[in-house]
Write an enzyme that holds these catalytic residues in place. Sequence first.
Site, PDB file in Angstrom:
ATOM      1  N   GLY A 140     -68.353  -6.977-126.936  1.00  0.00           N
ATOM      2  CA  GLY A 140     -68.243  -6.435-128.289  1.00  0.00           C
ATOM      3  C   GLY A 140     -66.942  -5.645-128.353  1.00  0.00           C
ATOM      4  O   GLY A 140     -66.669  -4.826-127.454  1.00  0.00           O
ATOM      5  N   ALA A 141     -66.158  -5.880-129.395  1.00  0.00           N
ATOM      6  CA  ALA A 141     -64.785  -5.357-129.440  1.00  0.00           C
ATOM      7  C   ALA A 141     -64.679  -3.844-129.182  1.00  0.00           C
ATOM      8  O   ALA A 141     -63.966  -3.418-128.260  1.00  0.00           O
ATOM      9  CB  ALA A 141     -64.134  -5.753-130.762  1.00  0.00           C
ATOM     10  N   ASP A 168     -63.524  -9.211-134.204  1.00  0.00           N
ATOM     11  CA  ASP A 168     -62.777  -8.881-132.981  1.00  0.00           C
ATOM     12  C   ASP A 168     -61.328  -8.571-133.276  1.00  0.00           C
ATOM     13  O   ASP A 168     -60.651  -7.909-132.492  1.00  0.00           O
ATOM     14  CB  ASP A 168     -62.875 -10.033-131.985  1.00  0.00           C
ATOM     15  N   ASN A 210     -63.687 -13.727-135.099  1.00  0.00           N
ATOM     16  CA  ASN A 210     -64.991 -13.215-134.643  1.00  0.00           C
ATOM     17  C   ASN A 210     -65.695 -14.312-133.855  1.00  0.00           C
ATOM     18  O   ASN A 210     -65.172 -15.427-133.711  1.00  0.00           O
ATOM     19  CB  ASN A 210     -65.831 -12.736-135.838  1.00  0.00           C
ATOM     20  N   LYS A 211     -66.856 -13.994-133.362  1.00  0.00           N
ATOM     21  CA  LYS A 211     -67.623 -14.897-132.497  1.00  0.00           C
ATOM     22  C   LYS A 211     -67.679 -16.304-133.071  1.00  0.00           C
ATOM     23  O   LYS A 211     -67.894 -16.491-134.271  1.00  0.00           O
ATOM     24  CB  LYS A 211     -69.037 -14.323-132.335  1.00  0.00           C
TER      25      LYS A 211
HETATM   26  O1  MRU Z   1     -68.024 -12.294-126.829  1.00  0.00           O
HETATM   27  P1  MRU Z   1     -68.527 -10.998-127.398  1.00  0.00           P
HETATM   28  O2  MRU Z   1     -69.988 -10.809-127.231  1.00  0.00           O
HETATM   29  O3  MRU Z   1     -67.704  -9.827-126.891  1.00  0.00           O
HETATM   30  O4  MRU Z   1     -68.240 -11.121-128.945  1.00  0.00           O
HETATM   31  C1  MRU Z   1     -68.627 -10.073-129.800  1.00  0.00           C
HETATM   32  C2  MRU Z   1     -68.347 -10.335-131.219  1.00  0.00           C
HETATM   33  O5  MRU Z   1     -67.819 -11.367-131.590  1.00  0.00           O
HETATM   34  C3  MRU Z   1     -68.656  -9.233-132.185  1.00  0.00           C
HETATM   35  O6  MRU Z   1     -69.023  -9.743-133.418  1.00  0.00           O
HETATM   36  C4  MRU Z   1     -67.413  -8.364-132.375  1.00  0.00           C
HETATM   37  O7  MRU Z   1     -66.870  -7.993-131.145  1.00  0.00           O
HETATM   38  C5  MRU Z   1     -67.680  -7.163-133.191  1.00  0.00           C
HETATM   39  S1  MRU Z   1     -68.655  -5.988-132.316  1.00  0.00           S
HETATM   40  C6  MRU Z   1     -68.896  -4.639-133.319  1.00  0.00           C
END
Ligand code: MRU
Length: 329
Positions: free
Chosen positions: A55-56, A227, A237-238
């Site tokens: 998570g970012a 992200d 984003n994801k």
């Molecule tokens: O691969 P990850 O689990 O780090 O990806 C996380 C995401 O894509 C979240 O949506 C993003 O980091 C926002 S977290 C507040």
Amino acid sequence: MDREKIKEIRPIIWDDDNNQLILIDQRKLPNKLEYFSCNTYEDVAFAIRDMVVRGAPAIGISAAYGMALAEIKNDNIEKAYNVLKNTRPTAINLFWALNRCKNAHNNNKPIIDEAKLIHKEDREICKKIGKIGEKIINDGDTILTHCNAGALATSSYGTALSVIRFAHYGGKNIRVIVDETRPRLQGAKLSAFELNYEGIPVRIITDNTAGFLMKKGLVDKVIVGADRILKDYTVFNKIGTYSLAILAKYHNIPFYVAAPLSTFDFKNSLKDIEIEERDEKEVLFIDGIRIAPEGVRAYNYAFDITPPELITGIITEKEIITLNKTSYI
Ligand code: MRU
């Protein structure tokens, strides 16, 4: 329910007595609540790369503590910076936090103080995102969210899930749908864990169910995290966010992104951003069992890119930036 009675989920803890970073091991959730201790910056780099922490904002905070550990142990700061920088390429909060720590060091300020500040600020920012964002939620709404942009992805509260938390604790009767978020299942494992833990009504769907539910009228809003957000409001984003945004647009469902200002990248443009590609095994195997024929390969891009024309608005700690109107709002 009284928000204060709920035991707050805090995935990142700094232990001052032992100079240790303690992380909830997100690889083990929801079945086990275990902690992963980092005593060196290399431990932190491993934790980020292997997604003990993810998570970012949470990646950024952890990396800041990694820099602090390097300073405390008299390691080479430049080397620690480079090792931590090369853990995951897409979420900008990593580079933002590392630069803040390097600047602190260059200005003779202890990195640990800067790391603690980043950590503390994030909690306040997430609360503000929730308070500002909950205004877009109506009583009775069903909200679809993707991946985990929750407490586990930040210091606490989350971004997308902070909006949901504030609506719920403010007395709005809401339901949440989380998609599984293959291949790492952050939706099914992490968002469902957080929401269920706090008694917020939640149901899981497979990633390919979203369109069908939207067509049936069972989704009122989509809220996701980010992200990285470029200055033209392109959102990284994801993986799967882009598909959801297209589906939402087609069904005229408001599609919101919730993110702190530290997720904005005012310098780079689309071509400069690396989309992380992770090990194919994450797609080809489930719980150690191969689900695809031997010899078949997989794509495993961790993130995708959503253009601003598909986004209704971006919720930050300062304001809601409206990008497109839908007939619902
Ligand atoms: O691969 P990850 O689990 O780090 O990806 C996380 C995401 O894509 C979240 O949506 C993003 O980091 C926002 S977290 C507040």
